[in-house]
Enzyme design. Sequence first.
Site, PDB file in Angstrom:
ATOM      1  N   ASP A  50      17.839 -56.985  21.052  1.00 51.97           N
ATOM      2  CA  ASP A  50      16.961 -56.789  19.901  1.00 51.97           C
ATOM      3  C   ASP A  50      16.755 -58.046  19.067  1.00 51.97           C
ATOM      4  O   ASP A  50      16.206 -57.983  17.968  1.00 51.97           O
ATOM      5  CB  ASP A  50      17.482 -55.647  19.021  1.00 51.97           C
ATOM      6  CG  ASP A  50      18.864 -55.911  18.464  1.00 51.97           C
ATOM      7  OD1 ASP A  50      19.637 -56.638  19.123  1.00 51.97           O
ATOM      8  OD2 ASP A  50      19.192 -55.410  17.377  1.00 51.97           O
ATOM      9  N   ASP A 101      19.705 -61.726  22.328  1.00 51.98           N
ATOM     10  CA  ASP A 101      20.103 -60.452  22.941  1.00 51.98           C
ATOM     11  C   ASP A 101      18.961 -59.434  22.980  1.00 51.98           C
ATOM     12  O   ASP A 101      17.810 -59.769  22.700  1.00 51.98           O
ATOM     13  CB  ASP A 101      21.300 -59.869  22.193  1.00 51.98           C
ATOM     14  CG  ASP A 101      20.919 -59.377  20.805  1.00 51.98           C
ATOM     15  OD1 ASP A 101      19.988 -59.948  20.213  1.00 51.98           O
ATOM     16  OD2 ASP A 101      21.542 -58.421  20.314  1.00 51.98           O
ATOM     17  N   HIS A 133      22.829 -55.439  22.449  1.00 55.39           N
ATOM     18  CA  HIS A 133      23.132 -56.200  23.668  1.00 55.39           C
ATOM     19  C   HIS A 133      23.568 -55.295  24.818  1.00 55.39           C
ATOM     20  O   HIS A 133      23.834 -55.787  25.905  1.00 55.39           O
ATOM     21  CB  HIS A 133      24.243 -57.192  23.353  1.00 55.39           C
ATOM     22  CG  HIS A 133      25.423 -56.519  22.730  1.00 55.39           C
ATOM     23  ND1 HIS A 133      25.388 -56.036  21.442  1.00 55.39           N
ATOM     24  CD2 HIS A 133      26.619 -56.184  23.221  1.00 55.39           C
ATOM     25  CE1 HIS A 133      26.531 -55.446  21.174  1.00 55.39           C
ATOM     26  NE2 HIS A 133      27.301 -55.515  22.228  1.00 55.39           N
ATOM     27  N   GLU A 164      29.024 -64.241  12.308  1.00 52.85           N
ATOM     28  CA  GLU A 164      30.064 -63.453  12.943  1.00 52.85           C
ATOM     29  C   GLU A 164      30.405 -64.044  14.304  1.00 52.85           C
ATOM     30  O   GLU A 164      29.538 -64.608  14.978  1.00 52.85           O
ATOM     31  CB  GLU A 164      29.588 -62.023  13.159  1.00 52.85           C
ATOM     32  CG  GLU A 164      29.199 -61.302  11.899  1.00 52.85           C
ATOM     33  CD  GLU A 164      28.851 -59.855  12.205  1.00 52.85           C
ATOM     34  OE1 GLU A 164      29.697 -59.002  11.966  1.00 52.85           O
ATOM     35  OE2 GLU A 164      27.739 -59.611  12.692  1.00 52.85           O
ATOM     36  N   LYS A 194      21.155 -60.386  11.027  1.00 48.72           N
ATOM     37  CA  LYS A 194      21.360 -61.624  11.749  1.00 48.72           C
ATOM     38  C   LYS A 194      20.094 -61.920  12.543  1.00 48.72           C
ATOM     39  O   LYS A 194      19.315 -61.005  12.815  1.00 48.72           O
ATOM     40  CB  LYS A 194      22.586 -61.538  12.637  1.00 48.72           C
ATOM     41  CG  LYS A 194      22.669 -60.353  13.574  1.00 48.72           C
ATOM     42  CD  LYS A 194      24.081 -60.281  14.117  1.00 48.72           C
ATOM     43  CE  LYS A 194      24.228 -59.261  15.225  1.00 48.72           C
ATOM     44  NZ  LYS A 194      24.434 -57.894  14.751  1.00 48.72           N
ATOM     45  N   ARG A 234      21.157 -61.561  17.940  1.00 54.06           N
ATOM     46  CA  ARG A 234      22.281 -62.436  18.303  1.00 54.06           C
ATOM     47  C   ARG A 234      21.783 -63.732  18.929  1.00 54.06           C
ATOM     48  O   ARG A 234      20.653 -63.804  19.399  1.00 54.06           O
ATOM     49  CB  ARG A 234      23.176 -61.742  19.334  1.00 54.06           C
ATOM     50  CG  ARG A 234      23.833 -60.492  18.804  1.00 54.06           C
ATOM     51  CD  ARG A 234      24.796 -59.935  19.819  1.00 54.06           C
ATOM     52  NE  ARG A 234      25.540 -58.831  19.230  1.00 54.06           N
ATOM     53  CZ  ARG A 234      26.728 -58.427  19.625  1.00 54.06           C
ATOM     54  NH1 ARG A 234      27.314 -59.034  20.642  1.00 54.06           N
ATOM     55  NH2 ARG A 234      27.335 -57.430  19.040  1.00 54.06           N
ATOM     56  N   ARG A 252      24.714 -45.245  18.919  1.00 54.92           N
ATOM     57  CA  ARG A 252      24.503 -45.722  20.287  1.00 54.92           C
ATOM     58  C   ARG A 252      25.099 -44.735  21.268  1.00 54.92           C
ATOM     59  O   ARG A 252      26.237 -44.319  21.107  1.00 54.92           O
ATOM     60  CB  ARG A 252      25.179 -47.076  20.498  1.00 54.92           C
ATOM     61  CG  ARG A 252      24.353 -48.141  19.902  1.00 54.92           C
ATOM     62  CD  ARG A 252      24.870 -49.513  20.208  1.00 54.92           C
ATOM     63  NE  ARG A 252      24.240 -50.380  19.233  1.00 54.92           N
ATOM     64  CZ  ARG A 252      24.634 -51.576  18.933  1.00 54.92           C
ATOM     65  NH1 ARG A 252      25.681 -52.096  19.540  1.00 54.92           N
ATOM     66  NH2 ARG A 252      24.007 -52.283  18.026  1.00 54.92           N
TER      67      ARG A 252
HETATM   68  C1  G16 Z   1      26.822 -54.996  15.714  1.00 53.06           C
HETATM   69  C2  G16 Z   1      26.700 -55.380  14.291  1.00 53.06           C
HETATM   70  C3  G16 Z   1      27.398 -56.696  14.081  1.00 53.06           C
HETATM   71  C4  G16 Z   1      28.838 -56.620  14.529  1.00 53.06           C
HETATM   72  C5  G16 Z   1      28.922 -56.096  15.923  1.00 53.06           C
HETATM   73  C6  G16 Z   1      30.353 -55.793  16.219  1.00 53.06           C
HETATM   74  O1  G16 Z   1      26.166 -55.960  16.480  1.00 53.06           O
HETATM   75  O2  G16 Z   1      25.345 -55.495  13.946  1.00 53.06           O
HETATM   76  O3  G16 Z   1      27.299 -57.039  12.742  1.00 53.06           O
HETATM   77  O4  G16 Z   1      29.453 -57.865  14.518  1.00 53.06           O
HETATM   78  O5  G16 Z   1      28.181 -54.916  16.055  1.00 53.06           O
HETATM   79  O6  G16 Z   1      30.483 -55.103  17.372  1.00 53.06           O
HETATM   80  P1  G16 Z   1      31.865 -54.428  17.722  1.00 53.06           P
HETATM   81  O7  G16 Z   1      32.164 -53.394  16.687  1.00 53.06           O
HETATM   82  O8  G16 Z   1      31.623 -53.901  19.099  1.00 53.06           O
HETATM   83  O9  G16 Z   1      32.889 -55.539  17.726  1.00 53.06           O
HETATM   84  P2  G16 Z   1      24.882 -55.634  17.344  1.00 53.06           P
HETATM   85  O10 G16 Z   1      24.324 -56.949  17.763  1.00 53.06           O
HETATM   86  O11 G16 Z   1      25.470 -54.832  18.486  1.00 53.06           O
HETATM   87  O12 G16 Z   1      24.001 -54.834  16.460  1.00 53.06           O
END
Ligand code: G16
Length: 543
Positions: free
Chosen positions: A279, A277, A114, A363, A376, A282, A22
């Site tokens: 994609d 969110d 997100h 989570e 998820k 969430r 990212r």
């Molecule tokens: C991503 C992962 C999730 C994880 C989150 C944690 O979420 O896919 O499994 O819980 O990151 O984020 P951080 O490291 O900022 O606490 P997503 O929805 O951003 O892909």
Amino acid sequence: MPMQTVRTRPIEGQKPGTSGLRKKTAVFKRPHFLENYVQSIFDGIGGVQDKVLVVGGDGRFFNDDAIQIILRMAAANGAAKCIVGQGGILSTPAVSHLIRKRGADGGLILSASHNPGGPDADFGLKYNGPNGGPATEGVTDKIFARTQDIDIYKITASTGVDIDTLGIREHQGMKVEIVDPVEDYAALMETLFDFDKIHALFAGGFTMRFDAMHAVTGPYAHAILEDRLGAEAGSVLNGTPSPDFGGGHPDPNPIWAKDLMDVMHGPAAPDFGAASDGDGDRNMIVGRNTYVTPSDSLAVLTAKAHLAPGYRDGLAGVARSMPTSRAVDRVAEALGIACYETPTGWKFFGNLLDAGKATLCGEESAGTGSDHVREKDGLWAVLLWLNILAETGQSVADLMSDFWAEYGRCYYSRHDYEAVDSDKANAVMDGLRAQLPALPGGSVGNLVVEAADEFAYDDPVDGSRATGQGIRITFEGGARAVFRLSGTGTEGATIRVYLEKLETDADKLQLNPEHALAEVQNAARALSDLTAKTGRVDPDVVT
Ligand code: G16
């Protein structure tokens, strides 16, 4: 064949985080940046010659252009076929499902989840493997290693492919199949949930609002909730994906989904509210005047999943990420099933799901899912809630009250300190780390420390070990403070402080969470010395 081999050299800043790479969109758009990373993915997974890949994204700014580059590179690298969502749109769980359903070799998802989108906001790219789940630690390491010594990438010289029209076409010897983004996913949901029962619930006057936050779930929610399940037109809010998510922050929590929270706490609140969110992986669940924390949602779904057809035979086990509250542990114990504690990141659930050790996972960061895919899944969680509400006939508030009365309530809150100078954030973690051995048995305010450690995880399936996964300090009586640095930010470091307190006194189950957590919050402040070390007094985001 008009194919180019382009000389390149490693570019800094290509280390994938919790969920792929990212960066600011402008960084992704720099010369060779995306191309280098895509080639590193291809090389890191052993090449894509004759392979089938699923490609799609959340529709954010640069989605379409990036897909064209990926398709041209896949063709130049000899891929047999790319399956692409129409218009470049596919939610993360829909990609996971398509990979599994089509037996594809993997997929590329264009999303920064997100995080906001737009020319001045964020972009991201993640690779999912043949099981449909996020790249494992091992694969991620290989991709990163390749970014460090990359010297060429391959791309076709053509201008691009039509990704807006359904059907199969050819691009420089590679097949490109454009599919409806919703159809297969909706069919899968129909196998898991009692659509007739949910339809009857809506027909009986049940009302809901689903906030798609101008992101990818809009088309899915319109098709499933309104068209198939009969929720009244207008139940889906902000249902058209936009490149900058309507200027918003597509993160389904009470802060960023405030409009929905206001509706749910207002005089004309519908029975049920939910959001997803960027994609679509969430979710946020909210009843009339009742916000359900993601940790509680996982626990309730675990307790009641058997009410939905797909889970009628019960659950093999459950898993939660370490910072997620221990509410689900209590349910698992009552059900007599295993409960696994994993590091943060959905990839850590993959082996447990593949091995049939866990059926549900969740989570604190608003992710819940099951073994139907390897991601998820926001809408899946919403549908499971609807199925449970349809079966029980209860309101969300009553369901939660009954749940807390039975299992106790884990008050929970997460405090985020964003864009902290990385050295200062590391100083906070180092300071905590240094204290750990001396903490057990000592007290902080009125709380007595029961255990203190830095979380490490031994995968029960493949034996791999993940270390340095966050600091956890447990207090006697069921309170806990957890500290970790985010793996998904794009600016400086984000310190996350997770606070939790178990309450079993029947008279104290409806307290203001902030009050219930005051003592553990003070303890966390004292132990981390966060204000002195970072200059920050209050968190930027409290959820
Ligand atoms: C991503 C992962 C999730 C994880 C989150 C944690 O979420 O896919 O499994 O819980 O990151 O984020 P951080 O490291 O900022 O606490 P997503 O929805 O951003 O892909």
